[in-house]
Enzyme design. Structure first.
Site, PDB file in Angstrom:
ATOM      1  N   CYS A   1      58.640  32.189   3.946  1.00 15.34           N
ATOM      2  CA  CYS A   1      58.958  32.579   5.340  1.00 15.34           C
ATOM      3  C   CYS A   1      60.110  31.757   5.904  1.00 15.34           C
ATOM      4  O   CYS A   1      60.120  31.426   7.100  1.00 15.34           O
ATOM      5  CB  CYS A   1      57.733  32.469   6.252  1.00 15.34           C
ATOM      6  SG  CYS A   1      56.463  33.651   5.859  1.00 15.34           S
TER       7      CYS A   1
ATOM      8  N   ASP B   1      56.695  22.686  16.286  1.00 18.24           N
ATOM      9  CA  ASP B   1      55.867  23.475  15.381  1.00 18.24           C
ATOM     10  C   ASP B   1      55.176  22.471  14.454  1.00 18.24           C
ATOM     11  O   ASP B   1      55.804  21.890  13.565  1.00 18.24           O
ATOM     12  CB  ASP B   1      56.765  24.443  14.601  1.00 18.24           C
ATOM     13  CG  ASP B   1      56.019  25.157  13.476  1.00 18.24           C
ATOM     14  OD1 ASP B   1      54.882  24.765  13.166  1.00 18.24           O
ATOM     15  OD2 ASP B   1      56.610  26.083  12.892  1.00 18.24           O
TER      16      ASP B   1
ATOM     17  N   GLN C   1      52.749  22.016   9.786  1.00 23.78           N
ATOM     18  CA  GLN C   1      52.722  21.214   8.551  1.00 23.78           C
ATOM     19  C   GLN C   1      52.598  19.716   8.818  1.00 23.78           C
ATOM     20  O   GLN C   1      52.600  18.928   7.872  1.00 23.78           O
ATOM     21  CB  GLN C   1      53.986  21.483   7.715  1.00 23.78           C
ATOM     22  CG  GLN C   1      54.120  22.920   7.251  1.00 23.78           C
ATOM     23  CD  GLN C   1      53.036  23.357   6.273  1.00 23.78           C
ATOM     24  OE1 GLN C   1      52.409  22.530   5.606  1.00 23.78           O
ATOM     25  NE2 GLN C   1      52.804  24.650   6.175  1.00 23.78           N
TER      26      GLN C   1
ATOM     27  N   LYS D   1      45.541  25.320   8.262  1.00 24.91           N
ATOM     28  CA  LYS D   1      46.344  24.331   7.518  1.00 24.91           C
ATOM     29  C   LYS D   1      45.644  22.971   7.491  1.00 24.91           C
ATOM     30  O   LYS D   1      46.122  22.034   6.873  1.00 24.91           O
ATOM     31  CB  LYS D   1      47.717  24.139   8.178  1.00 24.91           C
ATOM     32  CG  LYS D   1      48.464  25.412   8.510  1.00 24.91           C
ATOM     33  CD  LYS D   1      49.215  25.985   7.340  1.00 24.91           C
ATOM     34  CE  LYS D   1      50.141  27.099   7.806  1.00 24.91           C
ATOM     35  NZ  LYS D   1      50.622  27.919   6.703  1.00 24.91           N
TER      36      LYS D   1
ATOM     37  N   HIS E   1      60.462  27.940   9.863  1.00 26.50           N
ATOM     38  CA  HIS E   1      59.638  29.071   9.423  1.00 26.50           C
ATOM     39  C   HIS E   1      60.002  30.262  10.316  1.00 26.50           C
ATOM     40  O   HIS E   1      60.355  30.087  11.484  1.00 26.50           O
ATOM     41  CB  HIS E   1      58.174  28.669   9.631  1.00 26.50           C
ATOM     42  CG  HIS E   1      57.153  29.608   9.095  1.00 26.50           C
ATOM     43  ND1 HIS E   1      56.810  30.770   9.722  1.00 26.50           N
ATOM     44  CD2 HIS E   1      56.373  29.541   7.989  1.00 26.50           C
ATOM     45  CE1 HIS E   1      55.851  31.388   9.039  1.00 26.50           C
ATOM     46  NE2 HIS E   1      55.572  30.660   7.977  1.00 26.50           N
TER      47      HIS E   1
END
Ligand code: PLP
Length: 407
Positions: free
Chosen positions: A365, A202, A205, A228, A125
């Site tokens: 993104c 990261d 997700q 999220k 991203h």
């Protein structure tokens, strides 16, 4: 509640009963933002109705109650991530903020010399690309990129070839928001550490879909966003290994991050407050804790199994359509990206919206990833704990109908 009682789960999300363009809402944009259950909405409202006050240092009852609730939320996050101590949990405004925090303090600490390397992947991203590019510009470090194979997985051979004693940081997504690819981050962390690199995951997700154990992952940093994972926007987390964060310099200056201020010089607070200048998002932290309690009550394994069944069903249904191109590996997590030959993703997304179906279209993104596949974007359907097999069927039927209208 019986095992995975979908009707009971859906009943906890008021927004799911609304209509869009006169059609029942089918919300399949969960990778962008998930919806909030009543447990979370109630926690936010209760905060403002009962204990709203600024935290820390307050002598009055409301301030002390708000402080206790905020710090209890930190303990909940620490427990959820299996962090050894809540002092390693920094509240931020989201994943982007968390990654920028790490990039800034590593930069301030002079962690990168000219020629040192930061290793990311082609799946990232923008928020796990641009902060590192900016840091490279400032420090003279070089950005290296692990390539992506045609099936949307990382080229792990190339990863090993790219790693060297010059690699000072591996910063990589756990799960790709664009293709749903699940990266083998645990193994990658072992390899990066063998070269002496710091590691940042990261987790934007992965946090809603699987159990995260930062000690088992052995990552130095893990970043995620509340929105999220069934919590409101504007709250996020940076987990950082105590020894590393403690040795790094402060970033934003202001209230709360100090021990003693004088015009002759200022001393700084200990972790986690050193990195939390100013009044934080108190309600957001409390609501995030409620969201984590909510997913734990439901069970992440149950959520994972439910979503895996939906995504398999969606991939199978969509793959029968003329000119369909699915992206990412077949064991993708919760996000399914596709295109239909001759149809622009935006046009298809607009027609789906008219049918009440919320999906995301565009580059997600991830412009470098789109460029790699020679596309300007995809249509992405992404799933959450409350989605149903019927919604998947509605999606497939709507895509077929929209395609026939556009061709
Ligand atoms: N990283 C990934 C993989 C994401 O999916 C997102 C959001 O879509 C982000 C980072 C940025 O999250 P936020 O906008 O909440 O900071």
């Amino acid at each position: 509640m019986p095992a995975y009682d979908l009707a009971a789960i859906r009943a906890q999300f008021p927004i799911l009963s609304r209509e869009v363009h006169g059609k029942p809402l089918v919300y399949l944009d969960n990778a962008a933002t998930s919806q909030n259950p009543t447990a979370v909405l109630d926690a936010s409202r209760r905060y403002y109705e009962e204990i709203n006050a600024n935290i820390h240092r307050g002598t009055h009852h409301l301030s002390q109650s708000a402080t206790a609730a905020h710090e209890e939320a930190r303990i909940t996050v620490a427990r959820h991530l299996n962090s050894p101590t809540p002092d390693e949990i920094i509240f931020t405004s989201g994943t982007t903020d968390s990654i920028n925090l790490v990039a800034s303090i590593l930069g301030l600490a002079g962690h990168f010399a000219p020629g040192d390397e930061i290793l990311i992947s082609h799946l990232e991203h923008h928020s796990n690309i641009v902060p590192w590019q900016m840091l490279c510009e400032r420090s003279g470090a070089k950005l290296k990129v692990i390539p992506v194979l045609n099936d949307g997985t990382l080229d792990l051979e190339a990863f090993h070839a790219l790693l060297s004693e010059r690699t000072n940081l591996l910063a990589i997504s756990h799960v790709s928001n664009a293709f749903g690819t699940v990266n083998p981050v645990k193994e990658m962390i072992v390899s990066a550490k063998a070269q002496g690199a710091l590691t940042l995951i990261d987790g934007a997700q992965s946090i809603p879909h699987q159990t995260i154990d930062v000690q088992d992952l052995d990552a130095d940093f893990y970043a995620f966003s509340g929105h999220k994972v069934y919590a409101p926007t504007g709250i996020g987390v940076l987990y950082g290994r105590y020894k590393i964060l403690d040795a790094l310099p402060p970033w934003r200056g202001g209230g709360e991050m100090i021990k003693k201020v004088s015009f002759e010089g200022t001393t700084y607070n200990s972790l986690p407050f050193k990195y939390e200048a100013g009044t934080p998002n108190i309600e957001g932290a409390i609501a995030l804790a409620a969201a984590l309690n909510w997913i734990n009550d439901l069970g992440l394994d149950a959520i994972h199994d439910h979503e895996a069944a939906l995504i398999q069903q969606a991939a199978a249904a969509l793959s029968t359509l003329d000119g369909i191109q699915l992206y990412g590996p077949s064991d993708r997590a919760a996000s399914l990206s596709f295109n239909l030959e001759g149809i622009h993703h935006y046009d298809l997304g607009t027609l789906l919206d008219q049918m009440g179906i919320a999906v995301r279209t565009g580059h997600h993104c991830c412009q470098p990833l789109m460029d790699r596949f020679g596309i300007t974007g995809t249509i992405r359907a992404s799933f959450a704990a409350y989605n149903t097999a019927e919604e998947v069927s509605q999606l497939a039927a709507a895509v077929e109908k929209a395609a026939s209208m556009l061709r």
